[in-house]
Design a protein around this motif. Structure first.
Motif, PDB file in Angstrom:
ATOM      1  N   VAL A 128     -43.450  -3.433  31.030  1.00 60.87           N
ATOM      2  CA  VAL A 128     -44.781  -3.894  30.642  1.00 60.87           C
ATOM      3  C   VAL A 128     -45.512  -2.744  29.964  1.00 60.87           C
ATOM      4  CG1 VAL A 128     -46.973  -4.856  31.428  1.00 60.87           C
ATOM      5  CG2 VAL A 128     -44.842  -5.516  32.568  1.00 60.87           C
ATOM      6  N   ASP A 129     -45.991  -2.985  28.752  1.00 61.72           N
ATOM      7  CA  ASP A 129     -46.729  -1.977  27.994  1.00 61.72           C
ATOM      8  C   ASP A 129     -48.224  -2.273  28.059  1.00 61.72           C
ATOM      9  OD1 ASP A 129     -44.416  -0.579  27.054  1.00 61.72           O
ATOM     10  OD2 ASP A 129     -44.088  -2.211  25.617  1.00 61.72           O
ATOM     11  N   TYR A 130     -49.004  -1.210  28.215  1.00 62.95           N
ATOM     12  CA  TYR A 130     -50.463  -1.304  28.286  1.00 62.95           C
ATOM     13  C   TYR A 130     -51.051  -0.485  27.143  1.00 62.95           C
ATOM     14  CZ  TYR A 130     -49.439  -2.654  33.143  1.00 62.95           C
ATOM     15  OH  TYR A 130     -48.945  -3.261  34.269  1.00 62.95           O
ATOM     16  N   SER A 131     -52.119  -0.986  26.533  1.00 60.72           N
ATOM     17  CA  SER A 131     -52.755  -0.227  25.458  1.00 60.72           C
ATOM     18  C   SER A 131     -54.237  -0.558  25.365  1.00 60.72           C
ATOM     19  CB  SER A 131     -52.075  -0.510  24.110  1.00 60.72           C
ATOM     20  OG  SER A 131     -52.243  -1.862  23.735  1.00 60.72           O
ATOM     21  N   TYR A 132     -54.995   0.461  24.968  1.00 61.59           N
ATOM     22  CA  TYR A 132     -56.412   0.290  24.645  1.00 61.59           C
ATOM     23  C   TYR A 132     -56.758   1.388  23.654  1.00 61.59           C
ATOM     24  CZ  TYR A 132     -61.443  -0.101  24.874  1.00 61.59           C
ATOM     25  OH  TYR A 132     -62.759  -0.263  24.526  1.00 61.59           O
ATOM     26  N   GLY A 133     -57.020   1.019  22.406  1.00 59.61           N
ATOM     27  CA  GLY A 133     -57.251   2.034  21.391  1.00 59.61           C
ATOM     28  C   GLY A 133     -56.042   2.946  21.277  1.00 59.61           C
ATOM     29  N   LYS A 134     -56.261   4.254  21.426  1.00 61.55           N
ATOM     30  CA  LYS A 134     -55.171   5.219  21.350  1.00 61.55           C
ATOM     31  C   LYS A 134     -54.445   5.399  22.684  1.00 61.55           C
ATOM     32  CE  LYS A 134     -57.357   7.980  17.684  1.00 61.55           C
ATOM     33  NZ  LYS A 134     -57.870   9.333  17.319  1.00 61.55           N
ATOM     34  N   ALA A 135     -54.973   4.817  23.734  1.00 61.29           N
ATOM     35  CA  ALA A 135     -54.390   4.994  25.070  1.00 61.29           C
ATOM     36  C   ALA A 135     -53.209   4.048  25.268  1.00 61.29           C
ATOM     37  CB  ALA A 135     -55.446   4.743  26.137  1.00 61.29           C
ATOM     38  N   LYS A 136     -52.138   4.572  25.853  1.00 66.04           N
ATOM     39  CA  LYS A 136     -50.944   3.762  26.091  1.00 66.04           C
ATOM     40  C   LYS A 136     -50.309   4.152  27.425  1.00 66.04           C
ATOM     41  CE  LYS A 136     -49.917   3.365  21.138  1.00 66.04           C
ATOM     42  NZ  LYS A 136     -50.512   2.022  21.048  1.00 66.04           N
ATOM     43  N   ALA A 137     -49.642   3.190  28.044  1.00 67.91           N
ATOM     44  CA  ALA A 137     -48.888   3.433  29.276  1.00 67.91           C
ATOM     45  C   ALA A 137     -47.886   2.302  29.436  1.00 67.91           C
ATOM     46  CB  ALA A 137     -49.817   3.500  30.486  1.00 67.91           C
ATOM     47  N   SER A 138     -46.940   2.482  30.330  1.00 66.03           N
ATOM     48  CA  SER A 138     -45.968   1.426  30.601  1.00 66.03           C
ATOM     49  C   SER A 138     -45.489   1.535  32.040  1.00 66.03           C
ATOM     50  CB  SER A 138     -44.776   1.507  29.644  1.00 66.03           C
ATOM     51  OG  SER A 138     -44.072   2.718  29.818  1.00 66.03           O
ATOM     52  N   VAL A 139     -44.979   0.434  32.568  1.00 68.32           N
ATOM     53  CA  VAL A 139     -44.418   0.414  33.913  1.00 68.32           C
ATOM     54  C   VAL A 139     -43.282  -0.597  33.948  1.00 68.32           C
ATOM     55  CG1 VAL A 139     -46.005  -1.359  34.799  1.00 68.32           C
ATOM     56  CG2 VAL A 139     -44.965   0.271  36.380  1.00 68.32           C
ATOM     57  N   ASN A 140     -42.259  -0.294  34.718  1.00 68.74           N
ATOM     58  CA  ASN A 140     -41.162  -1.234  34.928  1.00 68.74           C
ATOM     59  C   ASN A 140     -41.462  -2.106  36.140  1.00 68.74           C
ATOM     60  OD1 ASN A 140     -39.522  -0.396  32.777  1.00 68.74           O
ATOM     61  ND2 ASN A 140     -38.644   1.268  33.992  1.00 68.74           N
ATOM     62  N   VAL A 141     -41.404  -3.411  35.940  1.00 66.27           N
ATOM     63  CA  VAL A 141     -41.610  -4.379  37.016  1.00 66.27           C
ATOM     64  C   VAL A 141     -40.255  -4.995  37.343  1.00 66.27           C
ATOM     65  CG1 VAL A 141     -42.790  -6.481  37.733  1.00 66.27           C
ATOM     66  CG2 VAL A 141     -43.955  -4.841  36.234  1.00 66.27           C
ATOM     67  N   THR A 142     -39.764  -4.744  38.551  1.00 65.65           N
ATOM     68  CA  THR A 142     -38.427  -5.180  38.940  1.00 65.65           C
ATOM     69  C   THR A 142     -38.497  -6.261  40.004  1.00 65.65           C
ATOM     70  OG1 THR A 142     -37.497  -2.998  38.460  1.00 65.65           O
ATOM     71  CG2 THR A 142     -36.216  -4.437  39.907  1.00 65.65           C
ATOM     72  N   VAL A 143     -37.793  -7.352  39.772  1.00 72.75           N
ATOM     73  CA  VAL A 143     -37.662  -8.417  40.769  1.00 72.75           C
ATOM     74  C   VAL A 143     -36.389  -8.156  41.568  1.00 72.75           C
ATOM     75  CG1 VAL A 143     -37.444 -10.894  41.174  1.00 72.75           C
ATOM     76  CG2 VAL A 143     -38.848 -10.055  39.268  1.00 72.75           C
ATOM     77  N   ARG A 144     -36.533  -8.028  42.877  1.00 75.17           N
ATOM     78  CA  ARG A 144     -35.383  -7.741  43.729  1.00 75.17           C
ATOM     79  C   ARG A 144     -34.446  -8.953  43.783  1.00 75.17           C
ATOM     80  NH1 ARG A 144     -39.901  -5.607  46.494  1.00 75.17           N
ATOM     81  NH2 ARG A 144     -39.867  -7.047  48.278  1.00 75.17           N
ATOM     82  N   SER A 145     -33.160  -8.698  43.999  1.00 74.48           N
ATOM     83  CA  SER A 145     -32.141  -9.727  43.802  1.00 74.48           C
ATOM     84  C   SER A 145     -31.890 -10.615  45.015  1.00 74.48           C
ATOM     85  CB  SER A 145     -30.820  -9.072  43.384  1.00 74.48           C
ATOM     86  OG  SER A 145     -30.371  -8.168  44.379  1.00 74.48           O
ATOM     87  N   ASP A 146     -32.235 -10.157  46.222  1.00 77.98           N
ATOM     88  CA  ASP A 146     -31.906 -10.916  47.427  1.00 77.98           C
ATOM     89  C   ASP A 146     -32.840 -12.118  47.567  1.00 77.98           C
ATOM     90  OD1 ASP A 146     -31.214 -11.895  49.884  1.00 77.98           O
ATOM     91  OD2 ASP A 146     -31.586 -10.037  50.992  1.00 77.98           O
ATOM     92  N   THR A 147     -32.317 -13.314  47.320  1.00 80.97           N
ATOM     93  CA  THR A 147     -33.147 -14.521  47.389  1.00 80.97           C
ATOM     94  C   THR A 147     -33.546 -14.867  48.821  1.00 80.97           C
ATOM     95  OG1 THR A 147     -31.168 -15.918  47.470  1.00 80.97           O
ATOM     96  CG2 THR A 147     -32.126 -15.478  45.297  1.00 80.97           C
ATOM     97  N   ASN A 148     -32.870 -14.283  49.808  1.00 81.20           N
ATOM     98  CA  ASN A 148     -33.180 -14.564  51.215  1.00 81.20           C
ATOM     99  C   ASN A 148     -34.151 -13.560  51.828  1.00 81.20           C
ATOM    100  OD1 ASN A 148     -31.510 -16.886  51.546  1.00 81.20           O
ATOM    101  ND2 ASN A 148     -29.714 -15.529  51.570  1.00 81.20           N
ATOM    102  N   GLU A 149     -34.521 -12.532  51.050  1.00 80.64           N
ATOM    103  CA  GLU A 149     -35.461 -11.555  51.599  1.00 80.64           C
ATOM    104  C   GLU A 149     -36.768 -12.252  51.987  1.00 80.64           C
ATOM    105  OE1 GLU A 149     -38.131  -7.649  50.348  1.00 80.64           O
ATOM    106  OE2 GLU A 149     -36.384  -8.159  49.110  1.00 80.64           O
ATOM    107  N   GLY A 150     -37.229 -11.975  53.196  1.00 83.26           N
ATOM    108  CA  GLY A 150     -38.480 -12.548  53.678  1.00 83.26           C
ATOM    109  C   GLY A 150     -38.331 -13.867  54.404  1.00 83.26           C
TER     110      GLY A 150
END
Length: 510
Positions: free
Chosen positions: A164-186
């Motif tokens: 996911v990329d974030y921007s405002y004017g000259k400002a920029k940042a990014s972060v990885n959003v990961t969905v865990r694979s275990d469908t039975n978690e929780g």
């Protein structure tokens, strides 16, 4: 008459040319002023603070920003000089002095370092929840809703990683959003034995019906000067700290919700003498501020109320021992806990009924009060048909969350333990009590006491004690007519936050 109209039009046009910043002529320099204070974000460097500024630059250095960089910084004016722009800063609501614009984090976006989502087809993560702050070219904070994002949300229905990329004017940042694979978690089984509990007591509905002595119009909401002691069934709460009404400028003085810190507390956590409270401008907000007080250095019960009037050296010391987070996602803000390095928040929605949605856990660094990492968790009893959406939780250390669930249909309270291994959170029901405890009030505080393996549960001015397996141990009614706004246990001390005014109370655990 016509001449007067022409002058007015000229003034308005000049204001428009500078984007709403008004130029005020002064004897030495033209200061550009805002009618309401903007929020500034400190950078990493330390800079001198000055008494004066002229067209040539600043003069009269008397302090340093290192004492104030973690406070709530606001400003209503700046000047352009031969040595750059200088802003007059207000810290925690108090006028301080002139600092270089280089002190601020300019053209920057700060986001969580990592986001890890539990697999859940019924939930998408709002990506702006990962924003700590965004700033423009002058270091002024921008509302997170104005930040551009490459994905407004990320579905947790399919395993994988989305950048996911974030921007405002000259400002920029990014972060990885990961969905865990275990469908039975929780997904687990709510199989704990249900213990008998007390008959429910009735209390009032709505906000506090009482206040501290001076928290009212008749006394002008002025500072408290005498402590309180409230007793109920063998437990006595005593004042440890009266908090400031605002840790910022007050009502109507900030340009937006990012600026005002106070006056509504919702939750607390205490660990090793660091007391943190969640603070809101409105009880309907999902973003707010965390305010941390170093109780190891702040010994007085009363002085913190007087940040704007105490002596300068005392204020500098207090400001150095009070930290304010950016305007971050906290949800209801009542479910807090802390370890030696982090503050944890279950950023839930207390207006949501029992839901299949995931819930966000925010890990906030104590060092700079910014979100470090985000997890989402879910707890389902067998399947999504029987979810457990928690409105109240607390954290013990970095890997354990205890949560409280009111099973209204069965008139029971359930106690859950979620244990983290890596990024996986595994739920287990550890106890249950056959009781509603109280009618007329929702839960307003929840804490775990490891020394006695028990929970404290707060409703208005009641505190109930329940063993971790659900065995009822007793209740305490304090008749304060003030709402409890959070409970926390550190060592052998139970901390209780009262509303109107925010007042931290202590008692020994039992």
């Amino acid at each position: 008459m016509l001449k007067g109209k022409k002058m007015l039009l000229t003034f308005v046009a000049s204001a428009a040319l500078v984007g709403g910043v008004f130029a005020i002529s002064q004897s030495k320099v033209d200061a550009k002023s805002y009618s309401k204070a903007v929020t500034k974000i400190a950078g990493n460097g330390n800079y001198a603070i000055y008494h004066n500024v002229s067209k040539k630059g600043p003069s009269g250095a008397f302090s340093n920003t290192k004492y104030f960089k973690h406070g709530q910084i606001q400003s209503k004016k700046y000047v352009s000089t031969k040595k750059g722009n200088f802003w007059y800063i207000i810290v925690d609501g108090r006028n301080v002095g002139w600092v270089s614009q280089n002190f601020f984090a300019r053209n920057q976006i700060s986001v969580a370092q990592d986001v890890s989502l539990v697999h859940n087809s019924n939930y998408s993560f709002p990506t702006r929840d990962a924003i700590n702050y965004a700033t423009d070219g002058q270091g002024t904070a921008i509302n997170p809703d104005r930040v551009n994002v490459s994905h407004s949300s990320v579905s947790s229905s399919r395993a994988g990683t989305t950048k996911v990329d974030y921007s405002y004017g000259k400002a920029k940042a990014s972060v990885n959003v990961t969905v865990r694979s275990d469908t039975n978690e929780g997904i687990t089984s709510a199989g704990a034995s249900v213990k008998s509990g007390p008959k429910a007591v009735h209390t009032w509905n709505g906000g506090s019906k009482g206040s501290s002595r001076n928290w009212n119009q008749a006394h002008g909401y002025r500072s408290e000067t005498s402590s309180n002691s409230y007793s109920g069934n063998g437990m006595t709460l005593r004042t440890r700290l009266f908090q400031p009404r605002f840790v910022s400028l007050g009502y109507g003085q900030a340009a937006n919700a990012m600026g005002q810190v106070g006056v509504i507390p919702e939750g607390i956590t205490v660990n090793d003498g660091i007391f943190t409270a969640s603070m809101y401008t409105s009880s309907s907000d999902s973003r707010g501020h965390l305010v941390s007080y170093n109780l190891n250095a702040i010994k007085s019960k009363y002085a913190a109320q007087n940040l704007t009037t105490m002596g300068w050296s005392t204020f500098r010391s207090y400001a150095n021992n009070i930290k304010v987070s950016p305007y971050i996602k906290l949800g209801h803000g009542q479910s807090l806990g802390s370890s030696s390095s982090y503050i944890y928040v279950l950023a839930n929605n207390n207006k949501t009924a029992n839901s299949t949605a995931s819930e966000e856990i925010m890990q906030v660094r104590k060092s700079d009060m910014k979100i470090n990492k985000i997890w989402t968790v879910k707890t389902w009893n067998g399947s999504s048909a029987y979810p457990r959406y928690f409105h109240n939780a607390t954290f013990v250390g970095d890997n354990t969350m205890y949560a409280l669930f009111h099973n209204g249909g069965r008139h029971q309270y359930e106690y859950w333990k979620l244990t983290r291994n890596g990024d996986t959170w595994t739920p287990e029901e550890i106890g249950a009590t056959q009781s509603n405890f109280v009618t007329g009030s929702p839960v307003q505080g929840f804490a775990y006491d490891s020394n006695h393996n028990q929970f404290y549960i707060g409703f208005n001015d009641y505190i109930f004690r329940v063993a971790a397996n659900g065995t009822y141990k007793g209740s305490h009614h304090f008749n304060t007519r003030r709402e409890i706004e959070g409970l926390s246990v550190s060592g052998s001390t139970l901390y209780t936050e009262l509303a109107q005014r925010a007042e931290l109370m202590t008692t020994s655990t039992k």
